[in-house]
Motif scaffolding. Structure first.
Motif, mmCIF file in Angstrom:
data_model
loop_
_atom_site.group_PDB
_atom_site.id
_atom_site.type_symbol
_atom_site.label_atom_id
_atom_site.label_comp_id
_atom_site.label_asym_id
_atom_site.label_seq_id
_atom_site.Cartn_x
_atom_site.Cartn_y
_atom_site.Cartn_z
ATOM 1 N N PRO A 127 -42.013 -22.060 -56.128
ATOM 2 C CA PRO A 127 -41.808 -20.607 -56.108
ATOM 3 C C PRO A 127 -40.368 -20.201 -55.823
ATOM 4 O O PRO A 127 -40.030 -19.026 -55.897
ATOM 5 C CB PRO A 127 -42.741 -20.129 -54.999
ATOM 6 C CG PRO A 127 -42.910 -21.316 -54.114
ATOM 7 C CD PRO A 127 -42.830 -22.515 -54.998
ATOM 8 N N ASP A 166 -50.028 -20.028 -58.345
ATOM 9 C CA ASP A 166 -49.363 -20.687 -57.206
ATOM 10 C C ASP A 166 -47.895 -20.281 -57.095
ATOM 11 O O ASP A 166 -47.305 -20.351 -56.012
ATOM 12 C CB ASP A 166 -49.471 -22.202 -57.344
ATOM 13 C CG ASP A 166 -50.891 -22.706 -57.109
ATOM 14 O OD1 ASP A 166 -51.681 -21.974 -56.490
ATOM 15 O OD2 ASP A 166 -51.200 -23.827 -57.569
ATOM 16 N N GLY A 168 -46.977 -17.323 -57.466
ATOM 17 C CA GLY A 168 -46.986 -15.944 -56.985
ATOM 18 C C GLY A 168 -46.888 -14.909 -58.084
ATOM 19 O O GLY A 168 -46.438 -13.780 -57.832
#
Length: 391
Positions: A127, A166, A168
């Protein structure tokens, strides 16, 4: 084989992955023209070398005028860029990439590679991307998401969707990320790549997903299926010895040691490097002589090793079996030594087909060599010889 960022982006674009508009410049004037054609108000000037870490080494500059783009190109072109991956010698910048700038809200990380432990194509994602990805991966391994792909099935949509979640991402951004992840995986498989890395994969203020940087490497042994990729090779970026070896159809990788290695078979070659290290030696190269190699090809490989100024000893470790014969290797060594003076100790370990004949050929030629039947003894002998030469 590695390629430049601009070449990688061109390939990714063919798989539907959004990339910034841009062009390659070899002179400051070309950079100025490209910046003008792209339009502003923001441009990014990037040095094109086969190494990461350019951002930390002033090899990537964001500029806000055409004159500044030209000045940045002038500053980079012709200089040596030193990054964490180039080593202290650095790499000379012969071209720069000028591309449009984006207003970035978030930087993500995405790559596809072969996991040697699981023997599966694996997607890595995080991320947070950018210049600190390696540090973050070491500090918090949980921040890097790993998804193994079954090669018999391929990447399933639900796997790509989970990856997007995952990271976001939601809604249209998640759908765009699924499209990118799927496209990168398809490119990896269809092009026989060994690595595709997008860092950063950017989320813009407008909500778009764009590959701001791209790095690609390909399996050399699959290039016969992709002649169009072979044309992308930049000879200026490659190790000259590796290019010479490829010309003679020898598998060769230069290393930083002082013991030359000529070995038959990739597995035996890797084991030879390991046993040399075990005995305190430093291999100068990995060289795998193919079973169908000719005498001339082997002789050329031997001469190529002898051309290294750092060489202190040579180990020939050959197991004759099937097509490969020890006497063929012996004939090639003698022929190579006649053309290039053998100035360092030579240790030979022959086993298998025509091993005795090979040893006699070398002995009768007058070529000085130490013979041993045991691989461990051969490693110990060549390491001691190298240390004596270096003293």
């Amino acid at each position: 084989m590695n390629i430049h960022e601009y070449q990688a982006k061109s390939l990714l674009k063919e798989y539907g992955i959004p990339v910034p508009r841009g062009g390659v410049a070899y002179t400051p004037l070309e950079a100025e023209v490209l910046a003008r054609e792209l339009g502003g108000p923001v441009w990014v000037v990037k040095a094109q070398i086969h190494a990461g870490g350019r951002g930390k080494a002033a090899g990537v500059k964001v500029v806000h005028s055409i004159d500044a783009a030209k000045a940045a190109a002038m500053e980079m072109l012709g200089t040596k860029l030193v990054t964490d991956q180039t080593g202290p010698a650095g790499k000379r910048v012969r071209r720069v990439y000028i591309e449009e700038g984006f207003d970035v809200a978030r930087e993500l990380y995405l790559s596809v590679l072969v996991d040697r432990k699981t023997c599966r194509v694996t997607i890595l994602a995080a991320p947070e991307g950018g210049v600190r990805i390696e540090d973050m991966a070491r500090a918090a391994s949980g921040s890097v998401i790993r998804t193994a792909v079954d090669s018999d099935v391929g990447l399933a949509r639900d796997q790509a969707e989970r990856l997007a979640a995952d990271l976001g991402l939601e809604g249209s951004q998640a759908e765009a990320a699924v499209h990118v992840i799927t496209g990168v995986y398809d490119a990896f498989v269809r092009l026989d790549a060994s690595l595709i890395e997008i860092n950063p994969l950017a989320v813009t203020r407008n909500g778009d997903i764009v590959a701001l940087d791209a790095r690609m490497s390909f399996d050399d042994h699959a290039l016969f299926r992709h002649r169009e990729l072979e044309e992308l090779r930049d000879a200026d970026e490659a190790d000259p010895s590796e290019l010479e070896a490829a010309r003679h159809e020898i598998n060769y990788v230069g290393l930083d040691g002082n013991i030359g290695c000529l070995v038959s078979g990739a597995g035996l070659a890797l084991a030879t490097l390991d046993i040399l290290r075990l005995h305190g030696g430093r291999p100068a190269n990995f060289m795998d002589v193919r079973p169908v190699a000719t005498r001339q090809q082997v002789a050329n490989g031997f001469k190529m090793m002898l051309a290294s100024g750092d060489l202190k000893a040579i180990l020939v470790n050959v197991f004759g079996g099937g097509i490969m014969r020890c006497d063929l290797i012996a004939e090639a060594l003698v022929a190579g030594a006649r053309e290039v003076s053998l100035r360092v100790p030579l240790v030979v370990r022959f086993a298998g087909t025509n091993a005795d004949i090979g040893r006699k050929l070398i002995q009768n030629s007058g070529l000085a060599a130490v013979f041993t039947d045991d691989m461990g003894d051969a490693a110990e002998a060549v390491v001691q010889a190298a240390k004596k030469e270096a003293a």
